[in-house]
Design an enzyme around this catalytic site. Structure first.
Site, short mmCIF file in Angstrom:
data_model
loop_
_atom_site.label_atom_id
_atom_site.label_comp_id
_atom_site.label_asym_id
_atom_site.label_seq_id
_atom_site.Cartn_x
_atom_site.Cartn_y
_atom_site.Cartn_z
CG ASN A 66 -9.98 2.45 -1.17
OD1 ASN A 66 -10.55 1.36 -1.16
ND2 ASN A 66 -8.66 2.56 -1.16
NE ARG A 105 -6.92 -8.78 -1.23
CZ ARG A 105 -7.14 -8.43 0.03
NH1 ARG A 105 -8.01 -7.48 0.31
NH2 ARG A 105 -6.53 -9.04 1.02
CG HIS A 153 -10.01 -0.66 -5.25
ND1 HIS A 153 -10.50 -0.97 -4.01
CD2 HIS A 153 -11.05 -0.71 -6.10
CE1 HIS A 153 -11.79 -1.22 -4.10
NE2 HIS A 153 -12.15 -1.06 -5.36
CB ILE A 154 -4.09 1.81 -2.81
CG1 ILE A 154 -4.74 3.00 -2.08
CG2 ILE A 154 -2.56 1.92 -2.82
CD1 ILE A 154 -4.51 2.99 -0.58
CE1 TYR A 209 -3.84 -2.18 0.07
CE2 TYR A 209 -2.86 -3.19 2.02
CZ TYR A 209 -3.81 -3.20 1.02
OH TYR A 209 -4.72 -4.22 0.95
CG ASP A 229 -29.01 -1.50 -1.64
OD1 ASP A 229 -28.90 -1.80 -2.86
OD2 ASP A 229 -29.46 -2.30 -0.79
O1 CA2 Z 1 -6.21 -1.49 -2.89
C1 CA2 Z 1 -7.06 -0.96 -2.18
O2 CA2 Z 1 -7.17 0.24 -2.04
C2 CA2 Z 1 -8.01 -1.84 -1.35
O3 CA2 Z 1 -9.28 -1.22 -1.36
C3 CA2 Z 1 -7.44 -1.89 0.04
C4 CA2 Z 1 -8.23 -2.80 0.98
C5 CA2 Z 1 -8.44 -4.18 0.37
O4 CA2 Z 1 -9.32 -4.94 1.20
C6 CA2 Z 1 -9.02 -4.10 -1.04
O5 CA2 Z 1 -9.11 -5.39 -1.58
C7 CA2 Z 1 -8.15 -3.23 -1.94
C8 CA2 Z 1 -7.52 -2.96 2.32
C9 CA2 Z 1 -7.31 -1.68 3.04
C10 CA2 Z 1 -6.43 -1.96 4.22
O6 CA2 Z 1 -5.55 -0.88 4.36
C11 CA2 Z 1 -4.37 -1.10 5.00
C12 CA2 Z 1 -3.43 -0.15 4.84
C13 CA2 Z 1 -2.22 -0.29 5.43
C14 CA2 Z 1 -1.95 -1.38 6.19
C15 CA2 Z 1 -2.90 -2.34 6.37
C16 CA2 Z 1 -4.14 -2.21 5.78
#
Ligand code: CA2
Length: 156
Positions: A83, A120, A109-110, A31, A96
């Site tokens: 996000n 996912r 999404h990042i 991330y 909804d």
């Molecule tokens: O890629 C993305 O932005 C996601 O939405 C991030 C989600 C994941 O469940 C999606 O599949 C993709 C997870 C967010 C968790 O964020 C964290 C950031 C730093 C450390 C741990 C978790």
């Protein structure tokens, strides 16, 4: 006194789902190292270039996110970037709420969710999104706001 909506800056909401408060503190290989505060700054700078105001929020609670989507509708937000994080693949309640919005919705999404685990890849939220940005890291937020601004400007 009547409010002249024509003179007020339009507002876009940027909503972040569960665990995104941890950005920059864990899993940097996935991330990145930027914190959510830095993402907020990026969103504000980008939005300002387009003359847009920003409501930037994060929650670990599904219902709170639903409330904010309803708030964005009630306050006639010009658009919404979301996000949904872990709620992407589970939340019909968020879908909804987004479906009730007239203003354009952009999903961000990042990471590139399509190169990750199978679970996912299926997003409920995408069904309400005008566009989806994924895999650009946090730059995706700026790209989403640029795209949203273009849609909003084209409507005016
Ligand atoms: O890629 C993305 O932005 C996601 O939405 C991030 C989600 C994941 O469940 C999606 O599949 C993709 C997870 C967010 C968790 O964020 C964290 C950031 C730093 C450390 C741990 C978790």
């Amino acid at each position: 006194m009547p409010v002249d909506l024509g003179k007020m800056a339009k507002t876009v909401y940027v909503l972040n789902g569960p665990n995104l408060n941890l950005l920059g503190t864990r899993e940097p290989d996935l991330y990145g190292r930027a914190t959510l505060r830095e993402v907020e700054k990026l969103c504000r700078t980008t939005a300002k270039r387009h003359g847009l105001a920003v409501q930037f929020r994060q929650s670990n609670h599904e219902g709170e996110i639903v409330d904010w989507i309803q708030e964005a509708c009630a306050k006639k937000a010009a658009g919404l970037v979301i996000n949904p994080a872990g709620y992407t693949t589970t939340s019909i309640a968020i879908l909804d709420a987004l479906l009730t919005m007239e203003a354009p919705v952009i999903e961000v999404h990042i990471t590139n969710i399509h190169t990750r685990e199978q679970f996912r890849r299926r997003s409920y939220v995408s069904q309400a999104a005008r566009a989806v940005v994924c895999g650009f890291g946090i730059r995706g937020y700026a790209l989403a706001i640029d795209g949203l601004a273009a849609i909003i400007e084209a409507k005016d």
